[in-house]
Design an enzyme around this catalytic site. Structure first.
Site, mmCIF file in Angstrom:
data_model
loop_
_atom_site.group_PDB
_atom_site.id
_atom_site.type_symbol
_atom_site.label_atom_id
_atom_site.label_comp_id
_atom_site.label_asym_id
_atom_site.label_seq_id
_atom_site.Cartn_x
_atom_site.Cartn_y
_atom_site.Cartn_z
ATOM 1 N N ASP A 169 9.961 -3.626 -5.435
ATOM 2 C CA ASP A 169 10.923 -4.785 -5.437
ATOM 3 C C ASP A 169 11.841 -4.941 -4.042
ATOM 4 O O ASP A 169 12.030 -6.022 -3.917
ATOM 5 C CB ASP A 169 11.985 -4.277 -6.582
ATOM 6 C CG ASP A 169 11.197 -4.116 -8.125
ATOM 7 O OD1 ASP A 169 10.140 -4.898 -8.207
ATOM 8 O OD2 ASP A 169 11.939 -3.336 -9.088
ATOM 9 N N ASP B 160 13.128 8.939 -4.614
ATOM 10 C CA ASP B 160 12.689 8.420 -5.425
ATOM 11 C C ASP B 160 12.005 6.899 -5.213
ATOM 12 O O ASP B 160 12.612 5.985 -4.606
ATOM 13 C CB ASP B 160 13.931 7.817 -6.412
ATOM 14 C CG ASP B 160 13.942 7.380 -7.686
ATOM 15 O OD1 ASP B 160 12.597 6.936 -8.030
ATOM 16 O OD2 ASP B 160 14.905 6.823 -8.593
ATOM 17 N N LEU C 138 0.708 -1.242 -0.048
ATOM 18 C CA LEU C 138 0.052 0.002 0.086
ATOM 19 C C LEU C 138 0.865 1.238 -0.153
ATOM 20 O O LEU C 138 0.445 2.264 0.650
ATOM 21 C CB LEU C 138 -0.875 -0.111 1.347
ATOM 22 C CG LEU C 138 -1.797 -1.293 1.423
ATOM 23 C CD1 LEU C 138 -2.547 -1.602 2.746
ATOM 24 C CD2 LEU C 138 -3.028 -1.162 0.341
ATOM 25 N N GLY D 171 17.442 5.946 -7.875
ATOM 26 C CA GLY D 171 17.441 4.764 -8.476
ATOM 27 C C GLY D 171 16.920 3.557 -7.735
ATOM 28 O O GLY D 171 16.764 3.473 -6.572
HETATM 29 O O1 RIB Z 1 10.130 -1.867 -10.645
HETATM 30 C C1 RIB Z 1 10.850 -1.133 -11.022
HETATM 31 C C2 RIB Z 1 11.514 -1.466 -12.332
HETATM 32 O O2 RIB Z 1 10.453 -1.700 -13.219
HETATM 33 C C3 RIB Z 1 12.388 -0.697 -12.883
HETATM 34 O O3 RIB Z 1 13.897 -0.838 -12.367
HETATM 35 C C4 RIB Z 1 12.154 -0.997 -14.432
HETATM 36 O O4 RIB Z 1 13.384 -1.756 -14.962
HETATM 37 C C5 RIB Z 1 10.981 -1.833 -14.422
HETATM 38 O O5 RIB Z 1 11.304 -3.135 -14.470
#
Ligand code: RIB
Length: 292
Positions: A238, A232, A207, A273
């Site tokens: 991820d 950022d 969320l 990044g």
């Molecule tokens: O989740 C972020 C990612 O989504 C970025 O690094 C980009 O490459 C895309 O795959």
């Protein structure tokens, strides 16, 4: 050992104060290329925390491909499963504006990740405590991996992004599904709380800054995020997935793993990044300690 089977992209990031309208030209104020790709990002996030990671993926025979290969190697990710193909390395065009982003991915070599590459890496896949997938590689490959993991009883974490590539039957084959709120509503066609109640301890909805939620069989558990100043947000999801994988394979409960992953994600957004702010274990522990 965790095996990540997924995308490896070069992120082509541009920061702008104004999103251009159709047919308009505006001036941006930053351009840079940095490693990304949902698969590679999740691999790096877990590796930085201390997981042993094997990456299965593909890059092109080009400068971006070499750079991304060595980036993963430097992050101590096992790179024996990364193939070089005739296509160009995947790229993501990232427009950054006002602490938000818009991303267009051109998959290139990521769409060459196939059944044969999975078979070639079976020895390490078989030894994995967890296999992690996202949806920036072909759906046929995801189908194949899910079948293999089911046969071998290997738990699977599927991060269904981009959600347009999701197949409804996969829900029965995964151990954890980790959509964000938008992806969850897109996939299931209803609000996330209704969805969670149908899949106890399986779907974890992220969320954003608010944290994440799952259903424990009795109630919806909302695990709050850590409020911080975001520089950022690319790669926050991820980082959450990589950190959750680290924690759950280290024996933590779902609630503990989600809390840990929220903290890791909060640290990741403080730097520029996708991989730039992904924390080391000491940083996460320090922030966790501060909350006690
Ligand atoms: O989740 C972020 C990612 O989504 C970025 O690094 C980009 O490459 C895309 O795959």
């Amino acid at each position: 050992m965790i095996t990540v089977i997924g995308s490896i992209n070069m992120d082509i990031a541009i920061r702008t104060d104004i999103f251009p309208k159709q047919g308009e030209t505006v001036l941006g104020n930053l351009f840079t290329t940095i490693p990304g790709g949902k698969g590679a990002n999740q691999a790096v996030a877990a590796a930085r925390l201390g997981s042993q990671i094997q990456m299965v993926g593909a890059v092109g025979e080009d400068a971006f491909g070499n750079e991304l290969y060595f980036n993963l190697k430097n992050e101590e990710v096992h790179v024996g499963g990364i193939a070089k193909t005739n296509n160009s390395t995947g790229i993501a065009n990232i427009l950054l504006h006002d602490n938000d982003n818009r991303i267009i991915v051109v998959p290139g070599a990521n769409f060459d990740v196939n059944q044969q590459m999975i078979d070639e890496n079976m020895e390490l896949i078989e030894k994995s405590k967890l296999v992690m997938l996202q949806l920036e590689i072909p759906v046929e490959t995801i189908d194949y991996v899910l079948d293999v993991c089911e046969k071998l009883s290997i738990p699977v974490l599927l991060n269904p992004a981009p959600a347009a590539n999701y197949k409804p039957e996969w829900i029965n084959k995964v151990t954890y599904l980790t959509p964000n709120e938008t992806e969850c509503e897109f996939i299931f066609g209803t609000d996330y709380e209704t969805v969670l109640k149908q899949y106890p301890n399986k779907i974890i909805v992220t969320l954003g800054g608010e944290g994440a939620a799952y259903y424990d069989g009795t109630k919806i558990v909302k695990v709050p995020g850590f409020k911080t100043k975001a520089v950022d947000t690319t790669g926050a999801g991820d980082t959450f997935n990589g950190a959750f994988a680290y924690a759950i394979t280290a024996g933590k409960s779902i609630e503990e793993a989600v809390h840990f992953a929220n903290i890791a994600a909060s640290l990741s957004v403080e730097k520029f990044g996708a991989q730039g702010g992904m924390p080391q274990i000491e940083q996460v522990n320090k922030r966790l300690e501060g909350l006690k």
